[in-house]
Design a protein around this motif. Structure first.
Motif, PDB file in Angstrom:
ATOM      1  N   TYR A   1       0.755  -1.383   0.156  1.00 29.96           N
ATOM      2  CA  TYR A   1      -0.022  -0.094   0.157  1.00 29.96           C
ATOM      3  C   TYR A   1       0.826   1.316  -0.081  1.00 29.96           C
ATOM      4  O   TYR A   1       0.429   2.221  -0.758  1.00 29.96           O
ATOM      5  CB  TYR A   1      -1.109   0.029   1.253  1.00 29.96           C
ATOM      6  CG  TYR A   1      -2.022  -0.924   1.195  1.00 29.96           C
ATOM      7  CD1 TYR A   1      -2.432  -1.524  -0.247  1.00 29.96           C
ATOM      8  CD2 TYR A   1      -2.798  -1.315   2.377  1.00 29.96           C
ATOM      9  CE1 TYR A   1      -3.490  -2.286  -0.120  1.00 29.96           C
ATOM     10  CE2 TYR A   1      -4.038  -2.130   2.210  1.00 29.96           C
ATOM     11  CZ  TYR A   1      -4.253  -2.579   0.952  1.00 29.96           C
ATOM     12  OH  TYR A   1      -5.411  -3.591   1.022  1.00 29.96           O
TER      13      TYR A   1
ATOM     14  N   TYR B   1      -4.766   5.172  -1.763  1.00 26.39           N
ATOM     15  CA  TYR B   1      -3.774   4.371  -1.196  1.00 26.39           C
ATOM     16  C   TYR B   1      -3.638   4.651   0.418  1.00 26.39           C
ATOM     17  O   TYR B   1      -3.551   3.793   1.357  1.00 26.39           O
ATOM     18  CB  TYR B   1      -2.546   4.398  -1.570  1.00 26.39           C
ATOM     19  CG  TYR B   1      -2.674   3.169  -2.659  1.00 26.39           C
ATOM     20  CD1 TYR B   1      -2.672   1.893  -2.248  1.00 26.39           C
ATOM     21  CD2 TYR B   1      -2.802   3.271  -4.217  1.00 26.39           C
ATOM     22  CE1 TYR B   1      -2.611   0.567  -3.193  1.00 26.39           C
ATOM     23  CE2 TYR B   1      -2.847   2.455  -4.973  1.00 26.39           C
ATOM     24  CZ  TYR B   1      -3.055   0.999  -4.588  1.00 26.39           C
ATOM     25  OH  TYR B   1      -2.856  -0.173  -5.262  1.00 26.39           O
TER      26      TYR B   1
ATOM     27  N   HIS C   1      -4.632   2.120   3.494  1.00 21.62           N
ATOM     28  CA  HIS C   1      -3.512   1.782   4.180  1.00 21.62           C
ATOM     29  C   HIS C   1      -3.715   1.846   5.877  1.00 21.62           C
ATOM     30  O   HIS C   1      -3.518   1.073   6.434  1.00 21.62           O
ATOM     31  CB  HIS C   1      -2.227   2.519   3.916  1.00 21.62           C
ATOM     32  CG  HIS C   1      -1.109   2.538   4.903  1.00 21.62           C
ATOM     33  ND1 HIS C   1      -0.321   1.742   4.942  1.00 21.62           N
ATOM     34  CD2 HIS C   1      -0.734   3.317   6.138  1.00 21.62           C
ATOM     35  CE1 HIS C   1       0.453   1.679   5.894  1.00 21.62           C
ATOM     36  NE2 HIS C   1       0.119   2.860   6.722  1.00 21.62           N
TER      37      HIS C   1
ATOM     38  N   GLU D   1      -4.460  -6.976  -1.087  1.00 21.43           N
ATOM     39  CA  GLU D   1      -3.442  -5.911  -1.470  1.00 21.43           C
ATOM     40  C   GLU D   1      -3.267  -5.845  -2.672  1.00 21.43           C
ATOM     41  O   GLU D   1      -3.321  -4.750  -3.367  1.00 21.43           O
ATOM     42  CB  GLU D   1      -2.126  -6.047  -0.647  1.00 21.43           C
ATOM     43  CG  GLU D   1      -2.114  -6.087   1.018  1.00 21.43           C
ATOM     44  CD  GLU D   1      -0.993  -6.350   1.691  1.00 21.43           C
ATOM     45  OE1 GLU D   1      -0.026  -5.626   1.933  1.00 21.43           O
ATOM     46  OE2 GLU D   1      -0.849  -7.449   2.223  1.00 21.43           O
TER      47      GLU D   1
ATOM     48  N   SER E   1      -5.537  -4.070  -5.081  1.00 26.03           N
ATOM     49  CA  SER E   1      -5.760  -2.662  -5.096  1.00 26.03           C
ATOM     50  C   SER E   1      -5.146  -2.061  -6.454  1.00 26.03           C
ATOM     51  O   SER E   1      -5.718  -0.929  -6.581  1.00 26.03           O
ATOM     52  CB  SER E   1      -5.424  -2.353  -3.985  1.00 26.03           C
ATOM     53  OG  SER E   1      -3.903  -2.477  -3.856  1.00 26.03           O
TER      54      SER E   1
END
Ligand code: SF4
Ligand code: SF4
Lengths: 443, 417
Positions: free
Chosen positions: A66, A116, A120, A399, A402
């Motif tokens: 991230y 992000y 995160h 993750e 994303s």
């Protein structure tokens, strides 16, 4: 070229959507959908669904893909706006057809960077309630707060920039723009008169000037590398070379991004005339130059890290060098560089599909490098006693998804924007005689 | 009440300073506003903008009122005021502190019993750098705030992990969040097993508080505790990344123990901020030096103690006020230093010499934990200890053992945090 044909070309994306357009739209939405599916799991279970963990006795890394991707997107954004500002400031008219794309890329990439940060943190619900009240007292302390501030400032700057230049175009192309968006155009054109054009041109020049002046200090020139380089904890992060190194990566990534986007538009809308080969050829040389800087700065870090360096730094560097995926990143950028060199020597080697492929690989390389920088840095703390350090980290599906989502968002952004405003500015096709542009010199 | 606006004076007080004073004074049951005003005026005295005599004329009645039975001494003090020479090093603050010493009150009790007057004067006492420095020279008889800290004698530690267990239980930590952590290690220049006991160092110059974007990680002004405000933290983990000691443990998923198991009094500190016990999901946690104990939330007898200290049967952990020369960490350290010429070069350590250190002092964090024993070198390696983490029901590698099979296990977890 005749201006009329030019204008038709320019507004081509605004016409009825083609099959390709619909295809791209579906692909973008699918990417976003996949990510949303995974992100929902993160929202309901917490960050435990990532492969992150605590460093120290916890045996993992608390920052991973991230943050790597966050840096990467900010880099693309930063490079994009620098390039566009350079075009305006230095009058590099060859690249005028891609200047607005670079600005749009900046907006889209900054949006992804913000995204992000949101995914995160452990408590996204507090991003406003905690950050806003803390801003006045924390901004002079926390590098993360500097980042938030500068990113917001760049966002505003870029948006202003875009808005100012768009008014000129909308005014002149209004008859070719769809009536559906009439209220939007009205809002954009509020208070416009042709008299402002010259003033705006000066303003845009000054904005470009400000962006170039601030470039070496802000975003990748300063606050982003400072997130890491200022800390007393991790050996691999310290050092004054981080700023230049980050900036080189930002520019490398941004040129790659612009090449891909420009090529996509050229391919879909048959813009061979509007974005001629020489734009790509020129961009590829810039890409080569920045990639060279990138590799050179890596060399600086490796050399200072292994030759009789302090133990922890040496250890961090040695492990970095023995990590295969580091060499994948360096190799991808290196291969790209080789191709660009070769095609500079022998022009027949150059082709747009090839440079697009190279750009794609370079982007993969820089994303890997950025993520590795974060992760490997965390694995080599000065405090080396923990058995769990270095821990291991491979991004989890949540993750990884994303990336799909973020790329989907950028594609979607371009698809939507290209239906509303011309993604290439009118200046790019205007000759001296067109309109009131006394200073305009077109290729 | 002398609480008129003093803005015409030259000495100005930042919001921070005022807030600090208010916090100290909130500790007492006395009038905070009066105390802050007094403290400000006291600082003006220090800055030479207000005469000491004038100060006393303005406030002596308030002081008398609060000291009650002490008025005989105070009246005497007041008589003295006129004779106090700024140059003789004995300011009014010293006088009051001396008075407190005579009555054998601890610094903290002065805060509690003395009320606004003494509290204000103690702020006064710690106002100027010079005064504080001179106080240190004289054995620190000026009150300048509590500073909780530890002296950990590693030579006493036998690696039984009782401290870790006690911490885990008292703070209702989730698996692998070892706020207190004990290493067993082998090192090049040290024979046999060595131990390192590692709580949060509660650094004076803590990187974690500097980097926190929202000020959730902060140093509590009144006593130097480094705490996390669980209601503000956004879970960015920047504090964790910046800490050189690896003492932070993020709450990745739902906590093992629901909030209902934790008494409200242990969550909220005396300022009413949620900083105690384990963090909720998505928020950062770490050793708090048992803030609830220090605030008297677990009873007055627990003030100045920690769960780990209590659990340690080997007398390795000594917790207390580092500003109090008589406190456990200070006396323990002094005792060791006195016993033997202190030898900092632990690598060539001879029998019966003592080395003391702050962990990774070169990082510039100025920890409030000091160690007696040997600092592990860069070549030190963690090894299996005499008691394994599993034996006492603790998890070591949180990632492997808890987080990797996390999401599924988590879904079976307890109620909402
Ligand atoms: S040990 Fe780490 S978490 Fe504790 S105060 Fe120091 S920097 Fe902060
Ligand atoms: S995790 Fe929480 S306490 Fe730590 S830096 Fe981020 S906001 Fe501050």
């Amino acid at each position: 070229m005749s201006t009329d044909v030019g204008r038709e070309t320019l507004t081509r994306p605004i016409q009825a959507p083609s099959k390709r357009y619909v295809g791209a739209l579906l692909a973008a939405l699918a990417g976003i959908g996949v990510w949303l599916f995974f992100y929902y799991q993160q929202l309901s279970n917490g960050l435990i669904v990532t492969n992150l963990a605590d460093w120290g006795s916890g045996g993992g890394v608390p920052w991973g893909l991230y943050i790597g991707a966050f840096i990467w997107w900010v880099g693309i954004a930063h490079g994009g706006i620098i390039l566009s500002a350079a075009v305006r400031l230095l009058g590099m008219d060859t690249y005028q057809p891609v200047a607005r794309m670079a600005e749009l890329l900046t907006i889209a990439a900054l949006t992804c960077a913000g995204l992000y940060i949101m995914i995160h943190v452990g408590r996204p619900d507090r991003l406003v309630t905690s950050v806003v009240p803390a801003w006045p007292t924390r901004v002079q302390w926390s590098p993360l707060m500097w980042d938030v501030t500068v990113i917001t400032a760049y966002f505003v700057l870029t948006a202003t920039y875009l808005l100012l230049t768009i008014r000129y175009d909308i005014h002149r192309l209004r008859d070719r723009l769809p009536d559906t968006f009439e209220p939007l155009y009205k809002a954009l054109m509020l208070g416009y008169s042709e008299k402002e054009d010259q003033v705006v041109e000066r303003m845009v020049w000054w904005l470009a000037f400000a962006i170039i002046i601030m470039a070496p200090l802000l975003l990748h020139g300063g606050v982003i590398p400072w997130l890491f380089a200022l800390l007393p904890s991790m050996a691999g992060w310290a050092g004054g070379v981080q700023g230049p190194s980050f900036l080189s990566i930002a520019l490398t990534s941004a040129v790659s991004g612009i090449i891909i986007i420009a090529a996509a538009f050229r391919y879909v809308y048959d813009w061979e005339e509007l974005i001629p080969d020489q734009v790509f050829y020129g961009l590829s040389k810039w890409l080569g130059f920045f990639a060279l800087l990138f590799l050179w700065l890596q060399l600086q870090q490796v050399m200072t890290g292994i030759f009789a360096a302090p133990t922890t730094l040496q250890h961090a560097t040695e492990v970095k060098l023995s990590t295969p995926v580091y060499w994948v990143a360096i190799g991808l950028v290196g291969l790209g560089l080789l191709y660009i060199f070769a095609s500079a020597l022998k022009a027949s080697l150059f082709s747009i599909p090839r440079i697009v492929a190279v750009s794609f690989l370079v982007l993969v390389g820089t994303l890997i490098e950025k993520t590795l920088f974060v992760v490997e840095g965390l694995q080599h703390a000065h405090f080396a006693l923990y058995d769990g350090v270095p821990g291991h980290y491979i991004p989890s599906p949540v993750e990884l998804s994303s990336i799909l989502g973020a790329v989907g968002i950028v594609v979607l952004f371009f698809l939507v924007v290209s239906k509303v405003i011309p993604v290439v500015e009118l200046h790019a096709i205007q000759d001296h005689h067109d309109d009131a542009e006394a200073t305009e010199v077109s290729d | 009440m002398p609480d008129e606006d003093k803005t015409d004076q030259t000495t100005s007080f930042s919001e921070d300073e005022t807030r600090r004073m208010e916090r100290v004074l909130d500790d007492t049951e006395y009038d905070t506003e009066l105390g802050v005003e007094m403290a400000k005026d006291a600082q003006r005295v220090a800055a030479g903008e207000l005469g000491e005599a004038e100060f006393y004329r303005q406030y002596h009645e308030d002081i008398l009122e609060e000291f009650g039975e002490d008025d005989r001494e105070l009246n005497g003090l007041l008589d003295d005021v006129g004779n106090v020479d700024a140059g003789d090093g004995e300011g009014v603050g010293d006088k009051l502190q001396a008075l407190a010493d005579e009555k054998d009150l601890s610094r903290r009790e002065v805060m509690k019993k003395g009320g606004a007057a003494v509290a204000a004067l103690s702020i006064f006492a710690s106002a100027g750098e010079n005064r504080a420095a001179s106080a240190e020279g004289e054995g620190g008889d000026e009150y300048d705030g509590t500073r909780w800290g530890m002296t950990i004698n590693l030579n006493n530690c036998d690696g039984c992990l009782a401290c870790m267990v006690a911490c885990d239980q008292e703070h209702k930590l989730s698996g692998g969040a070892n706020w207190m952590y004990v290493f067993t290690y082998e090192d090049d220049h040290q024979d046999d097993e060595n131990f390192l006991v590692r709580p949060c160092q509660h650094c004076t110059d803590s990187p974690c508080t500097k980097v926190c974007p929202v000020g959730a990680r902060h140093t509590r002004e009144q006593d130097g505790l480094v705490l996390t405000d669980y209601e503000i933290c956004i879970g960015c983990r920047y504090c964790e990344v910046s800490c050189p000691y690896g003492v932070n443990y993020f709450q990745w998923g739902e906590p093992d123990h629901p909030q209902s198991e934790i008494p409200e009094s242990q969550s909220q500190d005396e300022r009413g901020r949620w900083v105690g016990a384990r963090p909720p999901e998505g928020v950062m946690g770490k050793c708090t030096f048992c803030v609830d104990r220090q605030d008297g939330k677990m009873g007055d007898d627990k003030i100045g103690t920690t769960a780990c200290e209590e659990a340690c049967a080997m007398d390795a952990i000594h917790f207390g006020d580092l500003n109090d020369p008589e406190s456990a960490p200070n006396t323990h350290l002094e005792q060791y230093k006195d016993e033997q010429e202190n030898d900092m070069t632990f690598q060539n350590r001879k029998e019966h010499t003592v080395s003391t250190f702050q962990l990774m002092e070169e990082r510039g964090t100025d920890p409030n934990v000091r160690y007696v024993g040997n600092e592990p070198s860069q070549d030190a390696e963690q090894v299996e200890g005499p008691v394994s983490y599993e034996d006492v029901g603790l998890v070591d590698d949180r990632k492997e053992e808890v987080l990797d099979n996390g999401a599924m296990a988590n879904q079976e977890g307890g109620e909402e945090a």
